[in-house]
Design a protein around this motif. Sequence first.
Motif, PDB file in Angstrom:
ATOM      1  N   LEU A 189      14.875  10.912  17.888  1.00  0.00           N
ATOM      2  CA  LEU A 189      16.251   9.593  18.387  1.00  0.00           C
ATOM      3  C   LEU A 189      15.697  10.089  19.738  1.00  0.00           C
ATOM      4  CD1 LEU A 189      18.982   9.659  16.367  1.00  0.00           C
ATOM      5  CD2 LEU A 189      17.155   8.071  17.026  1.00  0.00           C
ATOM      6  N   THR A 190      15.171  11.584  19.948  1.00  0.00           N
ATOM      7  CA  THR A 190      14.672  11.828  21.137  1.00  0.00           C
ATOM      8  C   THR A 190      13.314  11.694  21.946  1.00  0.00           C
ATOM      9  OG1 THR A 190      15.916  13.973  20.931  1.00  0.00           O
ATOM     10  CG2 THR A 190      14.672  14.167  22.833  1.00  0.00           C
ATOM     11  N   PHE A 191      12.672  11.285  21.204  1.00  0.00           N
ATOM     12  CA  PHE A 191      11.504  11.209  21.450  1.00  0.00           C
ATOM     13  C   PHE A 191      11.192   8.913  21.933  1.00  0.00           C
ATOM     14  CE2 PHE A 191       6.941   9.003  21.286  1.00  0.00           C
ATOM     15  CZ  PHE A 191       6.261  10.307  21.695  1.00  0.00           C
ATOM     16  N   GLY A 192      12.673   8.498  21.434  1.00  0.00           N
ATOM     17  CA  GLY A 192      12.549   7.038  21.332  1.00  0.00           C
ATOM     18  C   GLY A 192      13.665   6.960  22.498  1.00  0.00           C
ATOM     19  N   GLY A 193      13.724   8.084  23.361  1.00  0.00           N
ATOM     20  CA  GLY A 193      14.610   8.358  24.738  1.00  0.00           C
ATOM     21  C   GLY A 193      16.556   8.076  24.724  1.00  0.00           C
ATOM     22  N   TRP A 194      17.069   8.439  23.183  1.00  0.00           N
ATOM     23  CA  TRP A 194      17.832   8.295  23.143  1.00  0.00           C
ATOM     24  C   TRP A 194      18.621  10.095  23.445  1.00  0.00           C
ATOM     25  CZ3 TRP A 194      21.294   4.814  21.609  1.00  0.00           C
ATOM     26  CH2 TRP A 194      20.876   3.640  21.501  1.00  0.00           C
ATOM     27  N   GLY A 195      19.689  10.522  24.935  1.00  0.00           N
ATOM     28  CA  GLY A 195      20.274  11.563  24.957  1.00  0.00           C
ATOM     29  C   GLY A 195      20.831  12.676  23.552  1.00  0.00           C
ATOM     30  N   LEU A 196      20.839  13.626  23.624  1.00  0.00           N
ATOM     31  CA  LEU A 196      21.684  14.608  22.961  1.00  0.00           C
ATOM     32  C   LEU A 196      22.226  14.336  22.504  1.00  0.00           C
ATOM     33  CD1 LEU A 196      19.815  18.418  24.461  1.00  0.00           C
ATOM     34  CD2 LEU A 196      18.954  16.809  22.414  1.00  0.00           C
ATOM     35  N   LEU A 197      23.534  13.800  23.269  1.00  0.00           N
ATOM     36  CA  LEU A 197      24.947  13.830  22.021  1.00  0.00           C
ATOM     37  C   LEU A 197      24.666  12.278  21.819  1.00  0.00           C
ATOM     38  CD1 LEU A 197      27.466  15.236  24.914  1.00  0.00           C
ATOM     39  CD2 LEU A 197      26.502  15.555  23.309  1.00  0.00           C
ATOM     40  N   ASP A 198      24.190  11.056  22.014  1.00  0.00           N
ATOM     41  CA  ASP A 198      23.840  10.188  21.192  1.00  0.00           C
ATOM     42  C   ASP A 198      23.597  10.207  20.392  1.00  0.00           C
ATOM     43  OD1 ASP A 198      25.011   8.647  23.361  1.00  0.00           O
ATOM     44  OD2 ASP A 198      22.761   8.421  25.143  1.00  0.00           O
ATOM     45  N   GLY A 199      22.211  10.948  20.513  1.00  0.00           N
ATOM     46  CA  GLY A 199      21.747  10.800  18.932  1.00  0.00           C
ATOM     47  C   GLY A 199      22.857  12.224  18.184  1.00  0.00           C
ATOM     48  N   TYR A 200      22.944  12.921  18.261  1.00  0.00           N
ATOM     49  CA  TYR A 200      23.800  13.622  17.702  1.00  0.00           C
ATOM     50  C   TYR A 200      25.443  12.743  17.021  1.00  0.00           C
ATOM     51  CZ  TYR A 200      27.972  17.150  16.588  1.00  0.00           C
ATOM     52  OH  TYR A 200      29.131  17.500  16.275  1.00  0.00           O
ATOM     53  N   GLY A 201      25.492  11.884  17.647  1.00  0.00           N
ATOM     54  CA  GLY A 201      26.557  10.778  17.216  1.00  0.00           C
ATOM     55  C   GLY A 201      25.660   8.895  16.449  1.00  0.00           C
ATOM     56  N   ILE A 202      24.762   9.344  17.015  1.00  0.00           N
ATOM     57  CA  ILE A 202      24.261   8.638  15.744  1.00  0.00           C
ATOM     58  C   ILE A 202      24.373   9.355  14.093  1.00  0.00           C
ATOM     59  CG2 ILE A 202      22.425   7.045  14.687  1.00  0.00           C
ATOM     60  CD1 ILE A 202      22.016   6.546  18.831  1.00  0.00           C
ATOM     61  N   LEU A 203      23.590  10.196  13.954  1.00  0.00           N
ATOM     62  CA  LEU A 203      22.542  10.787  13.356  1.00  0.00           C
ATOM     63  C   LEU A 203      24.464  11.134  12.253  1.00  0.00           C
ATOM     64  CD1 LEU A 203      20.210  12.680  14.636  1.00  0.00           C
ATOM     65  CD2 LEU A 203      19.402  10.708  12.793  1.00  0.00           C
ATOM     66  N   GLY A 204      25.134  12.228  13.307  1.00  0.00           N
ATOM     67  CA  GLY A 204      26.644  12.515  12.309  1.00  0.00           C
ATOM     68  C   GLY A 204      27.325  11.223  12.082  1.00  0.00           C
ATOM     69  N   SER A 205      27.169  10.008  12.314  1.00  0.00           N
ATOM     70  CA  SER A 205      27.897   9.109  12.194  1.00  0.00           C
ATOM     71  C   SER A 205      27.274   8.498  10.696  1.00  0.00           C
ATOM     72  CB  SER A 205      28.056   8.035  13.265  1.00  0.00           C
ATOM     73  OG  SER A 205      28.806   8.170  14.305  1.00  0.00           O
ATOM     74  N   ILE A 206      26.739   8.546  10.892  1.00  0.00           N
ATOM     75  CA  ILE A 206      25.246   8.272   9.308  1.00  0.00           C
ATOM     76  C   ILE A 206      25.779   9.165   8.331  1.00  0.00           C
ATOM     77  CG2 ILE A 206      23.556   8.235   8.506  1.00  0.00           C
ATOM     78  CD1 ILE A 206      22.463   6.989  10.927  1.00  0.00           C
ATOM     79  N   ALA A 207      25.765  10.883   8.479  1.00  0.00           N
ATOM     80  CA  ALA A 207      26.001  11.749   8.022  1.00  0.00           C
ATOM     81  C   ALA A 207      27.709  10.990   7.118  1.00  0.00           C
ATOM     82  CB  ALA A 207      26.370  12.680   8.075  1.00  0.00           C
ATOM     83  N   THR A 208      28.563  11.033   7.970  1.00  0.00           N
ATOM     84  CA  THR A 208      30.061  11.050   7.988  1.00  0.00           C
ATOM     85  C   THR A 208      30.549  10.022   6.899  1.00  0.00           C
ATOM     86  OG1 THR A 208      30.671  11.708   9.644  1.00  0.00           O
ATOM     87  CG2 THR A 208      32.487  10.143   8.900  1.00  0.00           C
TER      88      THR A 208
END
Length: 482
Positions: free
Chosen positions: A363-382
């Motif tokens: 996600l970071t390599f794809g241009g997503w910010g760290l908080l964006d990546g945190y939110g996206i991955l965390g939402s899937i986990a939830t």
Amino acid sequence: MVSTSPEVASHAITPGKGLKRNYLSFSEIVAQSIGTIAPSGTPGLVISVVFATAGNGTWLAYAFATIALLIVAFQINVFATRVATPGALYVYAGLGLGPFLGVISGWALLIGYVFTAAAVINGTVYTSLAVFHSLGVTTLDTVLNYGIAVIATFAAWWLAYRDIRLSTRTTLAIELTTIVLILALVAGYFIHRQSIIDEPQLHLEEVDFDKLRLGLVLAFFSFVGFESAAVLGAEAKDPHRLIPRSVIVSVIGVGLLFIIASYGLTSGFRGANPPLSTAEAPLTTLANTFGAGTVGFLVSIGVALSFFACILGSINAAARVLYTLSHHGLFHRTARSTHATNSTPHIAVTLVAIIALVHAVALTFGGWGLLDGYGILGSIATYGFLVSYFLVSLGAPLYLRQQGSLKFYHVLSSAAAIVLLAVVLVGTVYPVPAWPYNILPYVFLGLLGVGVAYFLLQRVIAPDQLVAVENDLLGTPPAVKG
């Protein structure tokens, strides 16, 4: 194709025999749940997000979330007091609802832990960068971004690979130290203020039901992983007693921390610029308001370490669920291996660490910010946790009925848990969130579908193996305790 030899079948019905038995104490078991929750990370990052929605009702959202998770914890403990297994909620749901829904719960739980590990890799990087920025290091973000991600994941992998006791003791030391610093910081703020009364919060000014409901949904996310002590069922001392206690203590202790921290931060940022909702390091900012900058800096380091502890806790939990799924023929058989010296599920630990790191870095390599990546991955986990919690809550009274132990209050608490979980689930999809969050439920369902499809395939091509799963989940029930 998974082998259906008698050797494999016998392994399938004894998951956990390669792990260290009677090994972990109560504090070490609690540390597993605490580490996966990463309680210090919530005041350092997540409370700001909840405040952006709930405002002066942030503390109340966390109070409601604590009560809701306690009710869910009671459903989990229906099984934890009777069953000790590294499969945790996977096996629990299977005991109550049968193998098919048990497998859904297992794969959902695995997704939850793996994507939590991936999310908190980004959380570790973000909070570590905040520490570097406070020291004046602002020109190396790109290098530090990837470097911290790799180093943190490697360190977590090594601890999980080496020894579960070493893992939990490391987690306990990190979290206890940081929690004490956070509570001291909040107490110091109120002592400096000379009052703990904050009228706008106590009167819930400008808070309405919709804002509070959305805040509750976000606050709920802060607790996911509280049940992960259950994955230590094969390694804990007196698991039928200590694991249920650990689950309850984790919810209550962490809930109190969140309520106190959210109340203090909301009060401390009143009228501040930038506001709490956009502060990069809110605890450090709070410390600076009354001259405790050194404590604030130490807390910032502790928050970064707390996210690291969550990587470690999530890898340990995911590896043990994967280990159990592998024993049941629902993943490649190599994942059921345990290290000859360390007695850890080392192959599963390694696979989980690699998958989590790849997702975080991608996600970071794809241009997503760290908080964006945190939110996206965390939402899937939830979504994974919500599905697993829902199925266990649904299966608890059915399991008790099989045991001849069902009481009316069991049905009532199960119904309450299901309603509360449904409210949270609906809150994640309605109103429909903006892209990419609007597609994440479908991403989760796609991942879950892969695991379920493999189970259905195995039922056709390796039916003998699935008999072992059914024997494990629906065989002679363990004796009822108490």
